[in-house]
Scaffold this motif. Structure first.
Motif, PDB file in Angstrom:
ATOM      1  N   THR A 583       0.900  -1.082  -0.151  1.00 45.41           N
ATOM      2  CA  THR A 583      -0.046   0.187  -0.083  1.00 45.41           C
ATOM      3  C   THR A 583       0.977   1.238   0.048  1.00 45.41           C
ATOM      4  OG1 THR A 583      -0.024   0.218   2.340  1.00 45.41           O
ATOM      5  CG2 THR A 583      -1.787  -1.111   1.313  1.00 45.41           C
ATOM      6  N   GLN A 584       0.147   2.466  -0.167  1.00 47.79           N
ATOM      7  CA  GLN A 584       1.003   3.574  -0.335  1.00 47.79           C
ATOM      8  C   GLN A 584       1.228   4.134   1.236  1.00 47.79           C
ATOM      9  OE1 GLN A 584      -1.147   6.428  -2.413  1.00 47.79           O
ATOM     10  NE2 GLN A 584       0.411   7.344  -3.176  1.00 47.79           N
ATOM     11  N   ASP A 585       0.409   3.191   2.205  1.00 49.57           N
ATOM     12  CA  ASP A 585       0.660   3.835   3.402  1.00 49.57           C
ATOM     13  C   ASP A 585       2.157   3.249   3.938  1.00 49.57           C
ATOM     14  OD1 ASP A 585      -2.466   2.463   4.063  1.00 49.57           O
ATOM     15  OD2 ASP A 585      -1.741   4.594   3.634  1.00 49.57           O
ATOM     16  N   PRO A 586       3.031   3.940   4.922  1.00 45.01           N
ATOM     17  CA  PRO A 586       4.002   3.551   4.940  1.00 45.01           C
ATOM     18  C   PRO A 586       4.242   2.283   5.804  1.00 45.01           C
ATOM     19  CG  PRO A 586       3.700   5.645   5.816  1.00 45.01           C
ATOM     20  CD  PRO A 586       2.298   5.202   5.187  1.00 45.01           C
ATOM     21  N   THR A 587       5.188   1.357   5.297  1.00 46.28           N
ATOM     22  CA  THR A 587       5.483   0.200   5.731  1.00 46.28           C
ATOM     23  C   THR A 587       7.086   0.433   6.202  1.00 46.28           C
ATOM     24  OG1 THR A 587       5.161  -0.224   3.444  1.00 46.28           O
ATOM     25  CG2 THR A 587       3.988  -1.574   5.263  1.00 46.28           C
ATOM     26  N   ARG A 588       7.261  -0.587   6.934  1.00 46.51           N
ATOM     27  CA  ARG A 588       8.870  -0.549   7.464  1.00 46.51           C
ATOM     28  C   ARG A 588       9.723  -1.535   6.505  1.00 46.51           C
ATOM     29  NH1 ARG A 588       6.985  -0.244  12.712  1.00 46.51           N
ATOM     30  NH2 ARG A 588       7.816  -2.503  13.037  1.00 46.51           N
ATOM     31  N   ARG A 610      -5.473  -0.417   1.494  1.00 44.60           N
ATOM     32  CA  ARG A 610      -6.102  -1.904   1.444  1.00 44.60           C
ATOM     33  C   ARG A 610      -7.548  -1.854   1.385  1.00 44.60           C
ATOM     34  NH1 ARG A 610      -3.485  -6.427   2.596  1.00 44.60           N
ATOM     35  NH2 ARG A 610      -1.419  -5.776   3.299  1.00 44.60           N
ATOM     36  N   GLU A 611      -8.412  -0.720   1.942  1.00 39.66           N
ATOM     37  CA  GLU A 611      -9.573  -0.434   1.663  1.00 39.66           C
ATOM     38  C   GLU A 611     -10.227  -0.298   0.344  1.00 39.66           C
ATOM     39  OE1 GLU A 611      -8.137  -0.249   5.745  1.00 39.66           O
ATOM     40  OE2 GLU A 611      -7.962   1.559   3.886  1.00 39.66           O
ATOM     41  N   SER A 612      -9.509   0.648  -0.295  1.00 38.90           N
ATOM     42  CA  SER A 612      -9.960   1.208  -1.513  1.00 38.90           C
ATOM     43  C   SER A 612      -9.557   0.349  -2.692  1.00 38.90           C
ATOM     44  CB  SER A 612      -9.879   2.644  -1.871  1.00 38.90           C
ATOM     45  OG  SER A 612      -8.450   2.766  -2.200  1.00 38.90           O
ATOM     46  N   GLU A 613      -8.391  -0.223  -2.480  1.00 33.58           N
ATOM     47  CA  GLU A 613      -7.978  -1.111  -3.544  1.00 33.58           C
ATOM     48  C   GLU A 613      -7.733  -0.355  -4.982  1.00 33.58           C
ATOM     49  OE1 GLU A 613      -8.781  -5.608  -2.252  1.00 33.58           O
ATOM     50  OE2 GLU A 613      -8.612  -5.197  -4.298  1.00 33.58           O
ATOM     51  N   ARG A 614      -7.548   1.019  -4.862  1.00 33.42           N
ATOM     52  CA  ARG A 614      -7.514   1.742  -6.175  1.00 33.42           C
ATOM     53  C   ARG A 614      -5.976   1.362  -6.436  1.00 33.42           C
ATOM     54  NH1 ARG A 614      -9.679   6.923  -5.222  1.00 33.42           N
ATOM     55  NH2 ARG A 614      -8.054   7.626  -6.239  1.00 33.42           N
ATOM     56  N   PHE A 615      -5.741   0.851  -7.878  1.00 36.98           N
ATOM     57  CA  PHE A 615      -4.408   0.611  -8.164  1.00 36.98           C
ATOM     58  C   PHE A 615      -3.630   1.776  -8.532  1.00 36.98           C
ATOM     59  CE2 PHE A 615      -1.684  -2.089  -9.940  1.00 36.98           C
ATOM     60  CZ  PHE A 615      -0.888  -1.856 -11.206  1.00 36.98           C
ATOM     61  N   LEU A 703      -7.903  -4.574  -9.999  1.00 36.30           N
ATOM     62  CA  LEU A 703      -6.902  -5.324 -10.400  1.00 36.30           C
ATOM     63  C   LEU A 703      -7.383  -6.700 -10.279  1.00 36.30           C
ATOM     64  CD1 LEU A 703      -4.144  -5.566 -11.728  1.00 36.30           C
ATOM     65  CD2 LEU A 703      -3.108  -5.593  -9.544  1.00 36.30           C
ATOM     66  N   LEU A 704      -7.277  -7.782 -11.048  1.00 34.61           N
ATOM     67  CA  LEU A 704      -7.655  -8.979 -10.889  1.00 34.61           C
ATOM     68  C   LEU A 704      -6.275 -10.047 -10.677  1.00 34.61           C
ATOM     69  CD1 LEU A 704     -10.347 -10.704 -10.751  1.00 34.61           C
ATOM     70  CD2 LEU A 704     -10.078 -10.960 -13.165  1.00 34.61           C
ATOM     71  N   GLY A 705      -5.672  -9.825 -11.640  1.00 36.24           N
ATOM     72  CA  GLY A 705      -4.369 -10.620 -11.763  1.00 36.24           C
ATOM     73  C   GLY A 705      -3.369 -10.091 -12.832  1.00 36.24           C
ATOM     74  N   ILE A 706      -2.497 -11.263 -12.846  1.00 38.44           N
ATOM     75  CA  ILE A 706      -1.324 -10.648 -13.883  1.00 38.44           C
ATOM     76  C   ILE A 706      -1.000 -11.993 -14.678  1.00 38.44           C
ATOM     77  CG2 ILE A 706       0.238 -11.372 -11.947  1.00 38.44           C
ATOM     78  CD1 ILE A 706       2.583 -10.432 -13.398  1.00 38.44           C
TER      79      ILE A 706
END
Lengths: 730, 209
Positions: A583-588, A610-615, A703-706
């Motif tokens: 996600t765009q939220d900061p992770t470590r 994670r909620e909006s799942e906008r790609f 997004l469904l898959g790759i």
């Protein structure tokens, strides 16, 4: 696409440590490089190159030094071509000279200077006679050297024995060197080069050790008398040279797409030195080998091929008269009625090609599945032994195959005295050399005919078992030999028929007695050409194939509705999901490291939350671990608890936090997407025409898959009822 | 053409241009021309060098059987402009009025080679093959003996698992500083690469031919 936003890293890499001995250290893979046995992303490479070029062009306006650097960058392509041509020509000359010498070494040795081949040894001698052009006292066969007797049964047996022993020694050396130093040096190399040029990565296939071993063992393999040629391996050698010089310039070493342009040109140089035909080399590269061939590459290929041909000429392996491998001149035209035997020769070529391909594939399958494949060295020795034992008695198989083909192409004038030209001459004839009328065949010709027939059968059978062994081997020369023998036999038959039955209807119109109608050498050439075309199809037969062109036909013949991605679930086949959320939220950093530690993700989709799942974008599976690991070198202060962010600006953090890690540069903000209702044919078309590696599949904006190139290939294999597991290396 | 320096020899493949060492001529005269008949007071090395190149050109005339004369091949070291039947075919087997008819049947060709190139190439090739052979014997025979005492420190290497090994984490492997250790490291990496290649080609038979 905005190229500036596409992931592009190489020009920004700080390469501070340029120490001299760094080539000994393990090269740390860059972000943006590819794994072994995967395909490259043509679009990404192209946009990277455009980026680099734009940067250089913009900087060139700043100062004179930058202008010079931009000129050097532009000229680096031509410099690479020049170097490739020089090295390929040199290596080809070395190979030719060494093969000449070692082939003759099996039969005898030059006493005045051991490094001369038979022809070179007798070059200055005055003792050569018209009938025995090769005999001179300076060059002696082994029996004569060891026992003093030149003729007799004992001498023959001794010569035979030594011939077989030398052949075995050469082939044993060849296969041992290949096995110990560079296993990729076996085979001809052209199919793998086609694969590499279409975007596949095979690390080590064009490496320095492969180059050295291929050159050395090619000489040994050809000299041992085996039924193989050196043209295919010469293409491999030239491409290795190309790869070698690519590493001199970062423009080519860091960009896989540009590197393949250089390799296309190198392949042209390889064929050019093999046959002495620069234009032929360019055409070969254009038609057979290359996937991406812009106009610029055409000129560069031609330049490289020319330089290679000139270098070979300067080394002058054959002497003035021969640079083109088979130089023939025919002085009489051919007639329409001769089309009938020509068509027959074409049919023969097709039949032989089919027989050879089927038999060879069956034998290779045997090699793969049974015990035969476990003893490559023994196999080579056995085949060489059989070849040598069967080849020695027949004078047409005892000599090297190129010499045989030259003799078969040769038109019989008054100056020839070989057995094949033993025609009954009119003693009062005083016509010029090249206008000899048709003559009846003498006993020598009939002798030659049955020897040639035996040679034909022998060559057809033995080539099936020779091709595919673990030594460098090419297929051009054996095919041409088979065709040339068949052609010559047919030519002589037609010639004799025309002479003895000149009153038949078909000959009456065009073949009057006393005229020179039929040229058997021309028939040999037609036969060789017919047989040359067929086995090259071998390279299209895939146990593995990454080139798209062939599989397309069978996609949806069996289905009434075109398969789409929705109906054709390309699942990950029961393994863990192939992609993960970021996600765009900061992770470590440590969270990311935990994520990538145990599983091998193909890619990571970055979403807003994670909620909006906008790609938002896509990160390649290989790039994320590399970027994280490489980061301590780039940015100081990044530790495990550092925050990772994908946005343009760093998130607001309290100053006590350690330095955040920006990973935006590995994020692809504009990946290709299709919807799940796209027909499969369109998807395959997109992959093929754009050279994609993977494509994202969306449904209703989510997004469904790759879907990757290998998935598409597996699907096509399934359509054609082939084993999808044979798509290798995943 | 002027000599560039004393004692220098300049040899170009195509045009047989030789600048003589002035001191080697019998009467000390300087000359710039190529004298085919020169021999004598040169040192052996110079003589061999010159003779090698001297014999590297020839004119080869092939004359077919004519009336009751058998076919014959004539070789002579002449320059390209003299490469024709009249200069090369000696002694002429036919009387004067027949010479033209005989010479029409003959075919003369001017040929050149470079014996030094052949010698150098063959010797370099043989030395490369010899070096590779020695290295191969070293790797197969001597190396395992040297490394036997390291067998306890190396973990057992399972062949099947290595296929699933991911790119190794760049853990804190101490950067070997001395040249010898780096060469060792490079050699070990190369050996591993060759092993991988061998598995692909010999065991799994995955390469096309």
């Amino acid at each position: 696409i905005s190229p500036a936003e596409l992931a592009s890293t190489p020009t920004e890499e700080p390469n501070g440590s340029g120490h001299l001995m760094d080539f000994l250290d393990e090269p740390f893979p860059d972000v943006g490089t590819y794994e072994d046995f995967h395909t490259i992303d043509w679009l990404r490479e192209k946009s990277r190159d455009t980026d680099r070029h734009r940067k250089i062009t913009s900087k060139s306006k700043e100062s004179l030094w930058e202008l010079i650097k931009s000129l050097l960058d532009a000229w680096s392509g031509w410099v690479v071509m020049l170097l490739i041509g020089l090295l390929s020509g040199t290596l080809a000359g070395v190979i030719d000279l060494a093969v000449d010498w070692m082939t003759d070494l099996k039969e005898g040795v030059c006493l005045t200077a051991f490094w001369y081949s038979h022809e070179q040894c007798c070059w200055t001698s005055n003792e050569t006679t018209f009938d025995d052009r090769d005999k001179c006292p300076q060059w002696q066969k082994w029996a004569e050297l060891m026992t003093g007797h030149a003729e007799g049964a004992g001498a023959y047996v001794l010569n035979y024995l030594l011939y077989v022993m030398w052949a075995l020694l050469f082939s044993f050396l060849a296969v041992s060197l290949v096995r110990v130093f560079a296993p990729y040096a076996c085979g001809s190399g052209i199919p793998e080069i086609k694969t590499i040029l279409s975007g596949f990565i095979i690390r080590g296939y064009l490496g320095k050790w492969t180059l050295l071993i291929k050159t050395v063992t090619l000489v040994l393999a050809v000299s041992s008398g085996l039924s193989l040629g050196k043209e295919g391996p010469l293409v491999h050698v030239a491409c290795c040279c190309g790869n070698l010089f690519c590493s001199l310039f970062s423009k080519y070493s860091k960009n896989e797409g540009k590197r393949r342009e250089v390799l296309s040109a190198a392949a042209a140089a390889g064929v050019s030195v093999a046959f002495g035909a620069p234009i032929g080399g360019v055409l070969f590269s254009l038609e057979e080998v290359s996937y991406y061939f812009p106009l610029k590459t055409l000129w560069r290929s031609f330049f490289a091929a020319l330089v290679a041909a000139f270098t070979l000429r300067a080394i002058n392996p054959f002497g003035n008269s021969r640079l083109v491998l088979f130089y023939v001149e025919y002085h009489t035209p051919w007639y329409m009625a001769e089309l009938v035997p020509f068509i027959l020769l074409g049919v023969f070529g097709g039949l032989w090609g089919t027989l050879f391909i089927r038999a060879n594939i069956a034998w290779c399958r045997r090699r793969k599945t049974t015990l035969l494949g476990k003893y490559p060295v023994l196999e080579v020795i056995a085949v060489t032994g059989i070849t040598a034992v069967l080849a020695f008695p027949n004078p047409y198989t005892r000599r090297s195959t190129s010499e045989l083909i030259s003799e078969l192409f040769n038109d019989c004038g008054a100056l020839e005295s070989s057995q094949l030209c033993d025609y009954v001459n009119n003693p009062n004839m005083s016509r010029p050399v090249d206008d000899i009328p048709d003559r009846p065949a003498g006993p020598g010709v009939y002798n030659a005919l049955w020897q040639l027939a035996l040679a034909l059968v022998f060559k057809i059978v033995i080539t099936i078992f020779t091709f595919g062994m673990k030594i460098p081997s090419g297929l051009f020369i054996p095919s041409m030999a088979v065709g040339a023998i068949a052609g010559r036999i047919v030519g002589i038959a037609v010639e004799q028929m025309a002479y003895h039955h000149h009153d038949w209807l078909i000959f009456k119109n065009w073949c009057r007695p006393g005229a020179d109608c039929v040229t058997p050498g021309l028939y040999a050439m037609v036969g060789a050409a017919a047989c040359l075309g067929e086995p090259r199809l071998m390279s299209f037969y895939p146990p593995i194939v990454m080139d798209f062109g062939k599989g397309l036909n069978g996609t949806s013949r069996e289905e009434s509705t075109p398969p789409t991605l929705a109906t054709d679930e390309r699942g990950p086949r029961g393994k863990a999901p192939l992609w993960a959320f970021l996600t765009q939220d900061p992770t470590r950093v440590e969270e990311l490291e935990a994520l990538i530690k145990d599983t091998d993700y193909k890619g990571f989709r970055v979403v807003i939350s994670r909620e909006s799942e906008r790609f938002m974008g896509f990160v390649q599976g290989r790039d994320l671990p590399l970027a994280i690991r490489k980061s301590p070198f780039k940015q100081d202060g990044v530790v495990s608890s550092s925050v990772v962010y994908f946005t343009e600006d760093a998130p607001l953090l309290p100053p006590t936090n350690p330095q955040p890690l920006k990973l935006r540069r590995i994020l692809n903000l504009s990946p290709f997407t299709v919807t799940d209702h796209t027909p499969m044919e369109t998807v395959v078309d997109i992959f093929r025409k754009l050279g994609l590696r993977q494509c994202l599949v969306t449904r209703s904006g989510r997004l469904l898959g790759i879907i990757t190139k290998k998935d598409v290939l597996r699907h096509m294999a399934q359509m054609m009822n082939q084993d999808p597991e044979s798509i290798m290396f995943n | 053409m002027s000599p560039t320096a004393d004692g220098k020899k300049l040899f170009v493949w195509r045009e047989v241009v030789v600048l003589m060492d002035l001191s080697l001529l019998p009467d000390g005269r300087g000359t710039n021309s190529f004298c085919p008949g020169w021999e004598g007071s040169a040192t052996t090395m110079h003589q061999n060098f010159l003779q090698n190149n001297f014999e590297d050109v020839r004119c080869k005339c092939i004359c077919p059987p004519y009336r009751n004369i058998t076919g014959h091949i004539y070789n002579r070291n002449v320059s390209q402009k003299d490469c024709n039947c009249l200069h090369v075919v000696e002694p002429m087997p036919v009387p004067g009025h027949d010479v033209e008819a005989y010479c029409l049947l003959c075919e003369c060709k001017y040929e050149e080679r470079s014996s030094n190139t052949i010698k150098v190439t063959i010797i370099i090739y043989l030395s490369v093959v010899g070096a590779l052979l020695l290295y191969m014997l070293f790797l197969l025979l001597v190396d395992p003996l040297i490394r036997k005492h390291d067998a306890y420190t190396q973990p057992l290497h399972n062949e099947e698992d290595s296929e699933e090994m991911r790119p190794p984490v760049d853990s804190a492997a101490a950067k070997a500083n001395t040249v010898l250790e780096r060469v060792e490291g490079a050699q070990q990496r190369w050996k591993k690469q060759v092993q991988e290649q061998r598995k692909t080609v010999f065991d799994r038979h995955k390469m096309l031919s």
